[in-house]
Scaffold this active site. Structure first.
Site, PDB file in Angstrom:
ATOM      1  N   CYS A   1       0.837  -1.213   0.000  1.00 46.39           N
ATOM      2  CA  CYS A   1       0.000   0.000   0.000  1.00 46.39           C
ATOM      3  C   CYS A   1       0.868   1.259   0.000  1.00 46.39           C
ATOM      4  CB  CYS A   1      -0.926   0.024   1.215  1.00 46.39           C
ATOM      5  SG  CYS A   1      -2.139  -1.309   1.235  1.00 46.39           S
TER       6      CYS A   1
HETATM    7  C1  BEZ Z   1       0.489  -4.600   1.918  1.00 50.78           C
HETATM    8  O1  BEZ Z   1       0.044  -3.565   1.428  1.00 50.78           O
HETATM    9  O2  BEZ Z   1       1.663  -4.918   1.802  1.00 50.78           O
HETATM   10  C2  BEZ Z   1      -0.424  -5.480   2.702  1.00 50.78           C
HETATM   11  C3  BEZ Z   1      -1.751  -5.143   2.884  1.00 50.78           C
HETATM   12  C4  BEZ Z   1      -2.565  -5.965   3.619  1.00 50.78           C
HETATM   13  C5  BEZ Z   1      -2.079  -7.123   4.172  1.00 50.78           C
HETATM   14  C6  BEZ Z   1      -0.755  -7.453   3.969  1.00 50.78           C
HETATM   15  C7  BEZ Z   1       0.072  -6.637   3.251  1.00 50.78           C
END
Ligand code: BEZ
Length: 214
Positions: free
Chosen positions: A44
């Site tokens: 994200c």
């Molecule tokens: C990420 O954006 O890396 C992520 C989002 C939700 C769960 C695990 C990782």
């Protein structure tokens, strides 16, 4: 469930840029409404920085951008600084804080078999008529390709103005397809400079936005 050609439901939300009425925010523009699963997560973080980097390209196309997650406003505000620090871009577009999940549920962004506590990575492209033009869902593990979102905005904006479709992997300036609903008689009126017939159902012509091609 919100599907293509449905009217995008309106909502009022607390965001990193203050209270936003979605329809007022969109105004007469196109819009991207996207969800991301969680603040302080690696994928994200890269997505939100990348989107800010590409924001001028969205603005050039008259597209407003707005993000959403179920995190609190405080979390978002701290995390935004991390995004600036690690990605070099501070997101200026509003980030909705949907802690009661009301908007996530309205837009079907929570897929319970993936997670019932956070959203998947959903993208809606919404037209100035407030209709859903595209919807896509990515899992938490795969960061999105925002150049693809720009590419499909180009296709949607072209086909909103011309009776054409765009082929696989099309990018602006490449040949387009005459829609199968248009017979040759009508096509002659719409595209007097002609086209190439590969098969009776596959007719292509130059991108009509490039010079005097229509
Ligand atoms: C990420 O954006 O890396 C992520 C989002 C939700 C769960 C695990 C990782």
């Amino acid at each position: 469930m919100v599907k293509i050609n449905d009217t995008a439901p309106n909502f009022v939300a607390h965001t990193s840029q203050g209270l936003v009425d979605f329809y007022s925010y969109i105004d007469n523009s196109w819009a991207i409404l996207f969800s991301h699963p969680k603040a302080f997560t690696p994928v994200c973080t890269t997505e939100l920085g990348t989107l800010q980097k590409l924001l001028p390209a969205f603005k050039d196309r008259n597209v407003k951008v707005i993000g959403l997650s179920v995190d609190s406003l405080d979390n978002h505000n701290v995390w935004l600084n991390d995004i600036k620090e690690t990605q070099g871009y501070l997101p200026e577009y509003p980030l909705i804080t949907d802690t009661d999940k009301s908007i996530s549920k309205l837009y079907d962004m929570i897929h319970e078999n993936a997670s019932d506590t956070m959203t998947v990575r959903t993208v809606f492209i919404i037209g100035p008529d407030k209709k859903i033009k595209l919807k896509m869902d990515y899992p938490a593990s795969a960061g999105r390709n925002f150049n693809e979102i720009l590419r499909v905005v180009d296709s949607l904006q072209l086909t909103a103005n011309y009776k054409v479709s765009t082929p696989a992997n099309w990018v602006q300036g490449e040949d387009v397809i005459i829609g199968s609903a248009i017979n040759d008689e009508e096509a002659k009126k719409l595209f007097p400079k002609g086209w190439t017939t590969h098969k009776p159902y596959l007719r292509t012509l130059k991108d009509p936005t490039q010079g005097d091609n229509a």
